[in-house]
Motif scaffolding. Sequence first.
Motif, PDB file in Angstrom:
ATOM      1  N   LEU A 728     -23.653 -29.449  -7.558  1.00 30.97           N
ATOM      2  CA  LEU A 728     -23.652 -29.858  -8.964  1.00 30.97           C
ATOM      3  C   LEU A 728     -22.646 -30.950  -9.259  1.00 30.97           C
ATOM      4  O   LEU A 728     -22.884 -31.818 -10.111  1.00 30.97           O
ATOM      5  N   TYR A 729     -21.509 -30.912  -8.563  1.00 26.90           N
ATOM      6  CA  TYR A 729     -20.440 -31.879  -8.855  1.00 26.90           C
ATOM      7  C   TYR A 729     -19.583 -32.032  -7.613  1.00 26.90           C
ATOM      8  O   TYR A 729     -19.307 -31.056  -6.916  1.00 26.90           O
ATOM      9  N   LYS A 730     -19.166 -33.258  -7.341  1.00 26.59           N
ATOM     10  CA  LYS A 730     -18.318 -33.508  -6.181  1.00 26.59           C
ATOM     11  C   LYS A 730     -17.393 -34.662  -6.456  1.00 26.59           C
ATOM     12  O   LYS A 730     -17.824 -35.745  -6.869  1.00 26.59           O
ATOM     13  N   SER A 731     -16.092 -34.416  -6.243  1.00 22.59           N
ATOM     14  CA  SER A 731     -15.081 -35.461  -6.366  1.00 22.59           C
ATOM     15  C   SER A 731     -14.013 -35.198  -5.312  1.00 22.59           C
ATOM     16  O   SER A 731     -14.111 -34.249  -4.536  1.00 22.59           O
ATOM     17  N   ASP A 732     -12.987 -36.031  -5.285  1.00 23.25           N
ATOM     18  CA  ASP A 732     -11.903 -35.826  -4.324  1.00 23.25           C
ATOM     19  C   ASP A 732     -11.158 -34.535  -4.591  1.00 23.25           C
ATOM     20  O   ASP A 732     -10.568 -33.952  -3.668  1.00 23.25           O
ATOM     21  N   ARG A 733     -11.165 -34.068  -5.818  1.00 25.83           N
ATOM     22  CA  ARG A 733     -10.375 -32.896  -6.193  1.00 25.83           C
ATOM     23  C   ARG A 733     -11.178 -31.623  -6.345  1.00 25.83           C
ATOM     24  O   ARG A 733     -10.633 -30.528  -6.226  1.00 25.83           O
ATOM     25  N   MET A 734     -12.506 -31.735  -6.607  1.00 22.02           N
ATOM     26  CA  MET A 734     -13.254 -30.520  -6.926  1.00 22.02           C
ATOM     27  C   MET A 734     -14.714 -30.671  -6.524  1.00 22.02           C
ATOM     28  O   MET A 734     -15.284 -31.762  -6.581  1.00 22.02           O
ATOM     29  N   THR A 735     -15.310 -29.561  -6.090  1.00 21.01           N
ATOM     30  CA  THR A 735     -16.750 -29.487  -5.837  1.00 21.01           C
ATOM     31  C   THR A 735     -17.297 -28.237  -6.516  1.00 21.01           C
ATOM     32  O   THR A 735     -16.612 -27.221  -6.614  1.00 21.01           O
ATOM     33  N   MET A 736     -18.557 -28.324  -6.961  1.00 16.26           N
ATOM     34  CA  MET A 736     -19.243 -27.175  -7.550  1.00 16.26           C
ATOM     35  C   MET A 736     -20.621 -27.067  -6.906  1.00 16.26           C
ATOM     36  O   MET A 736     -21.356 -28.065  -6.829  1.00 16.26           O
ATOM     37  N   ARG A 737     -20.952 -25.852  -6.447  1.00 18.02           N
ATOM     38  CA  ARG A 737     -22.226 -25.602  -5.788  1.00 18.02           C
ATOM     39  C   ARG A 737     -22.936 -24.431  -6.466  1.00 18.02           C
ATOM     40  O   ARG A 737     -22.287 -23.445  -6.851  1.00 18.02           O
TER      41      ARG A 737
END
Length: 777
Positions: A728-737
Motif C-alpha cells: 500500500l505504501y513504501k518509503s525510506d522510513r515506512m512500508t505498509m502491506r
Amino acid sequence: MPIRRILATLVSLFLLDLTWPMLAQVNTGELRLKVTDPTGLGISADITISSSVTQYRTSLPTSNTGEVDIKILPYGIYLVRAESQGFTATTETVEVRSALPSEHTVKLNIETVNTSVQVSDVAPLVDPHRPSSVMQIGAKQIQDREASLPGRSVQDLVDTQPGWLYEGNAVLHPRGSEYQTQFVIDGIPLTDNRSPSFGPEIGADDLDSISILTAGFPAEYGRKLGGIVELNTRRQTADGLHGQVVLSGGSYDTGAAYAQLQDVHGRNTFGATASGSMSAHYLNPVVPENYTNRGTTGDFSAHYERDLTQNDRLRMSVRHELSRFEIPNELVQQQAGQLQTGDNFETMGTVHYQHIFSPNSLGTLAGMVRDNANNLNSNLYSTPILPFQHNYFREGFFKATYSLRHGHHELKAGVESDNAFLHENFSYLITDSTQFDDNTPPSLAFTGHRSDLEQSAFVEDLIRLGEWTISAGLRWDHYQLLLNQNAFSPRISIGRYLPSLNMVLHASYDRIFQTPSFENILISSSPQIDALNNNFLRLPVQPSRGNYYEGGLSQAFAQHMSIDINVFRRNVTNFADDDQLLNTGVSYPISFNKAIVYGAEGKLSLVHLGNLSGYASYSYMVANVWFPVTGGLFLGDDAAAAVAQTTGHFPASQDQRNTLRTRFRYQVLPHLWFAAGLSYGSGLPFQFAGDQADALAQYGPQVISRINFDRGRILPMLAIDATLGADLYKSDRMTMRFQADGSNLNDRLNVIDFGGLFSGNAIAPARSYTLRLTTNF
C-alpha cells in the motif's frame, strides 16, 4: 516466579560463570562486513544480503565507517551486494559455516562517468558444503505466509515441510514421532509440548528465519530428536528506532495484534514485543458445530544486547506468555451443559554471553530460568467426569560451548544441564458412573512433585576436504526421573558435491537417546492410581533409543529451481506414545517394544521463473509399532490386553501414507501479488472403542461420512487456499502491506483425528478468511 527474581537468578548465574564460554546457535553464524573505497578507507553504503538456499534476504545500511554486523545467519552461501553513491555497485559471494564470526571486506571502485555497468546476481541454489538435509524458511516466506489461527503460526509453517504432519490441536509429528519435537529459540532448547493446548507459542511475526532438521543432527542436540525447529528472532542492525505493527482479523471472530519496537544506539540494542489474540476456533473442534471453543492469548517480551568490546557480547531477555481457552464439547456434552476450560502461563528469562578468544576460537555461555503452569477446570455439568488439574514446573537450563577452527576442521565441544522441578495436582469427580467400571472410585485427589535431572556433553567436528564435507560427533546423555540411565550417541553425516551436475549427495546416521515426555508422568507412575481399577499394569517409561538413517540429494536446475529428495528409516526401541487417564483429557507417556518408520520425501523449490515462485513438498511414510508395551499405565480392559498382547504390530497414529503441500506466488504488478496452494493428506488410522452407532450419536452424520470403518482410516483431507497481497505504501522510513487469505475454499469437512475428544478427535476449520495489515518503520 516474579520477573525480578528470574532476572536476579540469571544475573547471578552470569556473574558466577563469566569465565565459561557460552551457547551459540547450532546452525547459525555471524557475518562482519566492511565496505571501503579503492584506498581502503571505510565508506557508508547500502548492503543487500541474499541466499536462495536459506530463503534469506535483507537490506541494511553500514555505519559511516562502512561497517555492519549481521549477528544471526543460517549456515550457507550468500550474495553480498554493496552500493554507494559515486561508486560502482559490487556483488560478491560470502560463506557462513561456523559459529565464529566471518569477516569480509567489499572494495568499491569509483564509478566512471558515462559508463553503464550491468551486474548479474546469480545466487547458488544448493549448498555444496552441507552434509545433511536442512529445510529453511526465510523472512520472505514468513512475511507472505497464509494466515493462521491463534497459537499456530510457527506450527503451520513447519507443517508445510516434507516429513511433518498435524494431529489434533496443532501437535506436530515429525516422521512418525509422538511429542518429540524440539524448538530451539535463539539457542535455548524447549523440549516440552508447545501445541496451543499446552502452551502459548512464540509467533512467526517475531522471527527472521526458521531451520528445520529431521536427520543429520549435530551431536549438540539431544533429548527430543523427532525433529528440530530452530527459531531465529528478528534483529535490527541499523541505528535508530525501528518497529513493526501487525493487525489481523477474520472468520470465527478471530482478531490479533502484534507490535515490535527496537532501538539501536551504538553498541546497545533495546527491544520489546507485545501481542494478543482471540478466536472462537482456538482448538480443533470435535464436531462441525464448533461448540465451546473460544480462546485468548497474550505475549510480552523485552531484550537488551550490548557489544561490550569487539570480542565480547552480552544479551539478556525476558518473556511472559499466557493463554486461556475452552475445551470443545461433543454432542452429548454440549446437551448436558458441560464447560471445561484450560489455561497456561509461562515466564522465561535468558542470558547469553559470547567471547572471541582469537580469530579461530570462540566461547559461549547461556542460561535460562522458566516457570510454566497448566490448569484444567470443569463446571458441575461436565459428563461423564469432572476433572481438575494444576500442573507446573520450574526449569533451570545451563549450557557452555567452545568452538575452534583449525585447518579443514570446525571443532566444537560443550556441556549442558537441564533441571525441571515438576509439580502435579489432579482430582476428579465422576458424574455418570455408567461409563466406568463398577469398582472405579467416584472421586480421587492426587498431588506429587519430583525433579527431572538431565545432563549431557558433546564433541563434534565439521571437516571440509575438497568436494567432501563430513560432520562427525559423539554425545553423552544422563537422565534421572523415574529411572536413572545414560547413553552415548555417535552421529555422522557425509556430503559430496558434484560440480558438473550442480548436485549434492548426502547420507547420515544418528544414534538417538530420547527422554520421555514429563507431562503427567508423576500421576501415571504413582501407586495411588492403583485404586482406579483392580486390574492394572504399570511399568516405568523407558527412554527411547534408536538408529536413524537417511540418504538423499539436492539438485539445482538452471538457477531457477531446485529439488531435494530424501529416503529414510528409523528403528526405535521403547517407542514413545501417549494415553489418556479415564475420560479426563489428561495425557501421559507410554511406550511400546519397538517401531519402524520408513519412507521418502521430496521438495521442489521454484525460486523464480519470471514472476512465478513457490514450492511443492511430498511425503510417503509407513510407521508401524510392535507389542508388547514396555512402559506406562494401563487400566481395566486395556491392562488385560497389554498383558495378553505380546506379539504383532499396528500402524502408529501418525501413519499417514501420502502428504502433499503446495503454494505458488505470482507477482501480478510491482505492488500486487497472488498466491494459491493446497494441502492433502491420505488420512490417519484410528481406533474407536464403540460401534458405528455409538460414533453417530457422539459426533453426528457429517463426521461419520468422513470415516472408513472397514479400513480403520479417516478419508483423505483436501484444502485449497488463496492469498491476495498488496504493497500500500513504501518509503525510506515506512512500508505498509495488506494481505487477504482464504482457507479451505473448497469447504470440505476435513477430519484430522477420530476417536473421541480425549483421544484426539479433531476437525479442521471450514471455509474461512483473514485480513492482515502490516506496517514497518
